[in-house]
Design a protein around this motif. Structure first.
Motif, short mmCIF file in Angstrom:
data_model
loop_
_atom_site.label_atom_id
_atom_site.label_comp_id
_atom_site.label_asym_id
_atom_site.label_seq_id
_atom_site.Cartn_x
_atom_site.Cartn_y
_atom_site.Cartn_z
N PRO A 165 5.12 -8.88 6.46
CA PRO A 165 4.49 -10.01 5.75
C PRO A 165 5.23 -11.33 5.94
CG PRO A 165 4.63 -8.13 4.32
CD PRO A 165 5.35 -7.76 5.55
N PRO A 190 0.09 -4.00 9.83
CA PRO A 190 -0.28 -2.88 8.95
C PRO A 190 -1.32 -1.95 9.57
CG PRO A 190 -0.34 -4.93 7.74
CD PRO A 190 -0.16 -5.29 9.17
N PHE A 227 -2.75 -10.25 1.47
CA PHE A 227 -2.36 -11.36 2.35
C PHE A 227 -3.15 -12.61 2.01
CE2 PHE A 227 -1.03 -8.13 5.66
CZ PHE A 227 0.30 -8.35 5.42
N LEU A 268 -1.37 3.36 3.77
CA LEU A 268 -1.83 2.00 3.50
C LEU A 268 -1.71 1.67 2.02
CD1 LEU A 268 -4.78 1.78 5.98
CD2 LEU A 268 -2.65 0.53 6.03
N PHE A 325 1.80 0.73 1.61
CA PHE A 325 2.02 -0.64 2.09
C PHE A 325 1.68 -1.64 1.01
CE2 PHE A 325 1.37 0.05 6.91
CZ PHE A 325 2.68 0.46 6.99
N LYS A 352 0.32 -10.64 11.19
CA LYS A 352 0.31 -10.17 9.80
C LYS A 352 -0.73 -9.09 9.58
CE LYS A 352 1.79 -13.85 6.86
NZ LYS A 352 1.57 -14.71 5.75
N ILE A 353 -1.91 -9.30 10.16
CA ILE A 353 -2.99 -8.35 9.92
C ILE A 353 -2.87 -7.15 10.85
CG2 ILE A 353 -5.50 -8.09 10.07
CD1 ILE A 353 -5.68 -10.96 9.11
N ILE A 378 7.90 -2.07 9.69
CA ILE A 378 6.53 -2.55 9.49
C ILE A 378 6.41 -3.28 8.15
CG2 ILE A 378 4.18 -1.75 9.04
CD1 ILE A 378 4.60 0.30 11.22
N LEU A 379 7.14 -2.78 7.14
CA LEU A 379 7.06 -3.40 5.81
C LEU A 379 7.70 -4.78 5.80
CD1 LEU A 379 7.72 -0.34 3.52
CD2 LEU A 379 5.64 -1.64 3.78
N GLY A 394 0.45 0.23 11.73
CA GLY A 394 1.13 1.19 10.87
C GLY A 394 0.20 2.33 10.50
N GLY A 395 -1.06 1.99 10.17
CA GLY A 395 -2.04 3.04 9.88
C GLY A 395 -2.25 3.95 11.08
N TRP A 455 -0.88 -15.24 11.63
CA TRP A 455 -1.87 -14.42 10.94
C TRP A 455 -2.26 -13.19 11.74
CZ3 TRP A 455 -3.85 -13.71 6.32
CH2 TRP A 455 -3.49 -14.63 5.36
N LEU A 481 -5.15 -6.30 3.10
CA LEU A 481 -5.62 -7.59 3.60
C LEU A 481 -5.86 -8.58 2.47
CD1 LEU A 481 -7.99 -6.56 6.50
CD2 LEU A 481 -5.60 -7.22 6.55
#
Lengths: 318, 673
Positions: free
Chosen positions: B418, B430, A313, A147, A150, B426-427, B414-415, B433-434, B423, A310
């Protein structure tokens, strides 16, 4: 000609990280001793230790397999390759595009994989204890690290370390909350990954508290030397990583010439010294925590990493 | 002869082999004949599919054939395009190596006549599913594949566990086929266009497309092992003989992925953006839950089956990303995500087959699947252990092996997230991804456990102590797969370029040509963004490792003494004092298991002076099984109990029941119009 000088710079970088790593460990140990009002061993004690280990016989457990003997070289080599790719005094070295930040983390993951296997090879309960705890810590550290990556990739638009460093020096970065949070998360991961206080104690040989030491308990002689060198190399690697991302000042650009390289060199040494000093200060100020408190520690790092992403964003959409 | 015809001939050869197997199964040489025939047939099919895929870049291929089989006015349609060619490569390469492995492994089979006929039939079924070009043929082949594999699961039917696994499998497979049937019914529409060509041309409303997606997640998802439809998989896959387990886990789950891709990416042209969310969440959840259960498992083959669930989760997460990008018109990112998914499909077929072959070798050598009774096999089975180690490193997504290459591509995709406009996505992306990073790290921990407990340390039983290396056929098959794992890892550019025709036909875009990039690097978007060079990482590591080893052996002391293990001065004689599978998993179990699996540990410690032994009890509850399946089982049982009374009615009551049913139906008919 250009290729040869590029290769020479790369070779210098590889030699530099290996030669500096024990000095960094010695520096941190000395500083910690002084902070505790002890005299402490000399700065170059780690070099003496390594040389002494290299001169000694290897005492190998009876049922150790080839994996146990190959693992130290493999662990050292993989850590070395990862350290050679991270910009220390200059960006854009010839092999820097071999692997990006994700691949560097995965390379360190390979080293950990073989270290944990080596811990289980002899078939003692301490080795297994160390391996299983190490893998538990790794499962928590890796998502937090990703993360953080990222966040960095979103800010800099790249996972390539040279590009990130170059972007961070440019004026468009500014002060960002996300980057600050990511820095804290990265430091927490670095502490866990390097088996430092409060997650693990690098100086302990007390059974209940050890993780990393338990895995390497059966190693001796030249094998132990390689493991120790790899461990200090990993510490150097993480400090360089944090330095090149968050304080990329005076990093020499690609083929910038000897003068810029020399400036970069001095800046790098200064960064290492500051990083090591901060680590020593932090380690003397905190106590080691119980092993099952580590998930909370790294869980906080995970949350910080997610929060950084977050926030980015949110700040972008405003 | 067109390639599609040639591939159908190969399938016919599989079926012929199956029939031959029925006739000769009880003779001594049957094993050799049948597996050699399967080997040749899958080898030919693999070669044809590979040639087709590699030439697809030159001219877009679609070779079609209609056979006068099946429904009278419809016929059976078959078609070979880039997507089918890629999946045929995966299926037939694994089939080829499984046949090779079985030439040695199959000799230990005590019930050969129950395995031999169904093995080629299973391969034929998988080939037919991929070649099918109409819904009817697809479903028939799908059922054929399921039944053949069910028969293989039931090969050792005297074991009560296997019977239970087979029962659960057939229930879930029927359920999945029902969902697929409904999905194709929706796609066919009111006109009843069963051909894929007609479906591809049709325009679907978002609600129809969404419903089809959900039904497909049930149908293909239950076959692939998506959570919560995965419960049958860890029981059924290990129950079959090991070369069949390899095919079921490594390949049949991929046929399910194929079915999903065929319908969602090919037949439905324009997916809704929220379909990406559903698939992403299912994929991420499946990955973590699968590997967590693998971590807690002590049975070697069942652990590998759980790990398959994880990999399916990773593949579906990439597919969800591709759907989200495609729905938003980001073709390049969608191509990147789809390439990552397909690359992982290929990789998983390599390392999962390898690991199941290795588990089979361990089973042959020791008769044990329980890891807590193994150990020290690295001394007794050197070649198997090296191949198995390669599989473990590859599946843990560590460079320079192939698992890392596809995982890296997934993270690169995944990158790209953005840039998505929604939305929610978008959230979510990631966060997923985690989850994927967590599952990769757990996979590494899990496979340290597998290799460490099974192959390293001291043997925990006499069977493990006296194990012997397996035969040459098995070793060859494992070595080939290990080499493929390395090759695909250090030359990922070739694989990516090979996948380009598939993404081009499904999405309309492809990743940049990787073959032109110097030094064989891979660059998904642009060099300043990210690049990875597996070959250089491999050579660089090899160089520095040999340099170090040379310098150390040149200048340092080379003396070496063997002595008893030190172990902090308290050497334990009993090998059971080593860390076993359960104890290795304990920290992870305590950290992650308490929430999802309801792991509870209880220590019963007698007071000092008491001579009772201390006891540690570990309880785990599978929340999905207890919360979802047991209520369904209970409801079905309850309904059956109630309806049971209807069996014993008098003739008068039966007549009134029939009368009421008739009235009800007429009412429905009257209200309908």
């Amino acid at each position: 000609m250009v290729v040869i000088s590029a290769l020479l710079t790369q070779a210098f970088q590889m030699a530099l990280v290996v030669l500096l790593a024990p000095l960094l460990s010695g520096f941190i140990r000395k500083l910690k001793a002084r902070l505790l009002r002890r005299q402490g061993a000399s700065l170059i004690q780690p070099y003496r230790d390594l040389l002494r280990l290299l001169r000694k016989d290897v005492v190998l457990a009876e049922n150790a397999s080839w994996l146990f003997r190959v693992a130290p070289y493999l662990i050292f080599a993989v850590t070395w390759v990862a350290a050679a790719i991270i910009p220390t005094f200059a960006t854009g070295l010839i092999f820097s595009w071999t692997a990006d930040l994700i691949a560097i983390i995965a390379l360190l993951g390979s080293a950990r994989f073989f270290l944990a296997l080596a811990g289980m090879d002899v078939g003692t309960s301490f080795g297994g204890l160390g391996s299983s705890r190490e893998m538990m810590i790794a499962t928590l550290a890796e998502p937090s690290m990703l993360l953080v990556i990222f966040t960095l990739a979103l800010v800099a638009g790249s996972t390539q370390l040279s590009t990130i460093a170059a972007f961070m020096t440019s004026p468009e970065v500014g002060l960002r909350v996300s980057l600050g949070i990511a820095l804290i998360a990265l430091i927490m991961v670095a502490i866990a990954e390097n088996a430092r206080i409060p997650v693990d104690n690098p100086a302990t040989h007390l059974e209940l508290t050890m993780v990393h030491e338990a895995m390497v308990l059966e190693y001796s002689g030249r094998h132990l030397a390689m493991i120790e060198l790899a461990a200090s190399l990993k510490l150097l690697l993480y400090i360089s990583l944090i330095a090149c991302i968050f304080v990329p000042w005076k990093l020499a650009a690609l083929a910038a010439g000897p003068a810029a390289y020399a400036v970069g060199m001095f800046a790098y040494l200064a960064k290492l010294a500051v990083g090591g000093a901060l680590l020593a200060l932090f380690e003397t100020a905190t106590a080691k925590m119980r092993i099952f408190r580590v998930p909370e520690f790294l869980g906080a790092a995970l949350m910080l990493g997610l929060l950084a992403t977050l926030l980015l964003f949110v700040s972008r959409s405003l | 002869m067109t390639p599609a015809v040639a591939l159908l001939m190969c399938t016919a050869a599989f079926l012929g082999t199956a029939i031959l197997a029925v006739a000769i199964a009880r003779s001594n040489w049957a094993t050799r004949v049948i597996y050699s025939a399967s080997l040749v047939a899958s080898g030919v099919a693999f070669a044809i599919a590979l040639v087709q895929l590699s030439s697809a870049g030159v001219a877009p291929l679609a070779s079609t054939i209609i056979l006068p089989l099946g429904l009278p006015w419809l016929g059976a349609h078959f078609r070979l395009d880039a997507l089918a060619a890629f999946f045929l490569v995966v299926v037939d390469l694994a089939g080829l190596l499984a046949s090779l492995y079985a030439l040695g492994y199959g000799r230990h089979e005590h019930a050969a006549h129950r395995v031999l006929p169904f093995f080629p039939a299973f391969l034929a079924g998988m080939n037919l599913v991929i070649l099918a070009d109409d819904a009817f043929t697809f479903l028939i082949s799908w059922e054929f594949m399921s039944l053949a594999s069910w028969a293989l699961v039931m090969a050792h039917h005297r074991d009560a566990d296997n019977r239970r696994a087979g029962y659960l499998y057939i229930v879930m497979a029927s359920f999945g086929t029902l969902a697929l049937l409904l999905a194709f019914g929706l796609l066919a529409g009111a006109n009843g266009n069963y051909g894929f060509t007609a479906m591809r041309g049709a325009a679907y409303t978002p609600s129809t497309a969404g419903l089809v997606l959900i039904l497909l997640l049930f149908g293909a998802g239950s076959k692939a092992g998506l959570v919560p439809l995965h419960v049958w998989l860890p029981l059924a896959h290990p129950a079959a003989p090991s070369h069949v387990s390899a095919l079921m886990s490594g390949v049949m789950t991929k046929v399910a992925v194929y079915g999903f891709i065929r319908v969602v990416f090919d037949l439905i042209a324009a997916p809704a953006w929220w379909s990406g969310i559903i698939v992403l969440m299912l994929g991420g959840g499946t990955a973590v839950l699968g590997i967590l259960q693998a971590m807690l498992e002590t049975d070697l083959k069942r652990l590998l089956a759980y790990s398959t669930i994880e990999n399916i989760g990773v593949i579906f997460a990439s597919l969800g990303l591709a759907l989200a990008f495609k729905a938003n018109g980001m073709e390049l990112a969608a191509a990147l995500a789809l390439t990552a998914a397909l690359f992982h499909v290929l990789n998983h077929s390599f390392f999962k087959s390898l690991l199941f072959f290795g588990a089979g070798a361990v089973l042959t050598a020791t008769g044990e699947r329980n890891m807590d009774k193994l150990g020290g096999l690295i001394h007794r089975m050197p070649v198997t252990s090296i191949a198995f180690l390669v599989g473990c490193v590859a599946i843990s997504a560590l460079p320079p092996f192939n698992g890392f290459a596809s995982e890296w591509l997934t993270f690169q995709a995944i990158l790209e997230s953005p840039a998505l406009p929604q939305w929610g996505l978008k959230i979510l992306v990631p966060a997923v991804g985690g989850l994927l990073a967590l599952s990769a790290a757990l996979a590494a921990a899990c496979f340290v456990k597998v290799f460490g407990v099974t192959f390293l340390g001291r043997p925990r039983s006499t069977a493990a102590e006296q194990a012997l290396e397996v035969d040459r056929f098995s070793l060859t098959a494992m070595s080939v797969l290990a080499a493929l794992c390395l090759l695909a890892g250090i030359l990922p550019g070739i694989v990516i370029d090979g996948l380009a025709p598939v993404t081009l036909s499904l999405i309309g875009d492809r990743m940049p040509v990787q073959a032109d990039i110097p030094w064989l690097s891979i660059v998904p978007i642009a060099e300043s963004r990210s690049s990875y060079n597996g070959l250089l990482v491999f050579l660089f590591t090899l160089f520095s490792a040999s340099l170090t080893a040379y310098l150390i052996h040149r200048f340092a002391s080379r003396r070496l003494r063997r002595a008893p293990a030190w172990d902090c001065g308290f050497p334990e004689i009993n090998p059971l004092s080593q860390y076993g599978a359960g104890s290795f998993a304990q920290p992870v179990r305590r950290v992650f298991g308490t929430l999802i699996l309801r792991v509870r540990e209880r220590v019963d410690m007698p007071v000092p002076g008491d001579l009772r032994p201390a006891r540690l009890t570990v309880e785990t509850h599978d929340l999905i099984w207890e919360g979802l399946y047991l209520p369904i089982v209970g409801a079905v049982g309850f309904a059956a109990e109630k309806l049971n009374h209807l069996q014993f009615l008098t003739i008068r009551r039966y007549l009134s029941l029939v009368f009421l049913a008739l009235v009800f139906l007429l009412l429905v008919l009257a209200l309908w119009s």
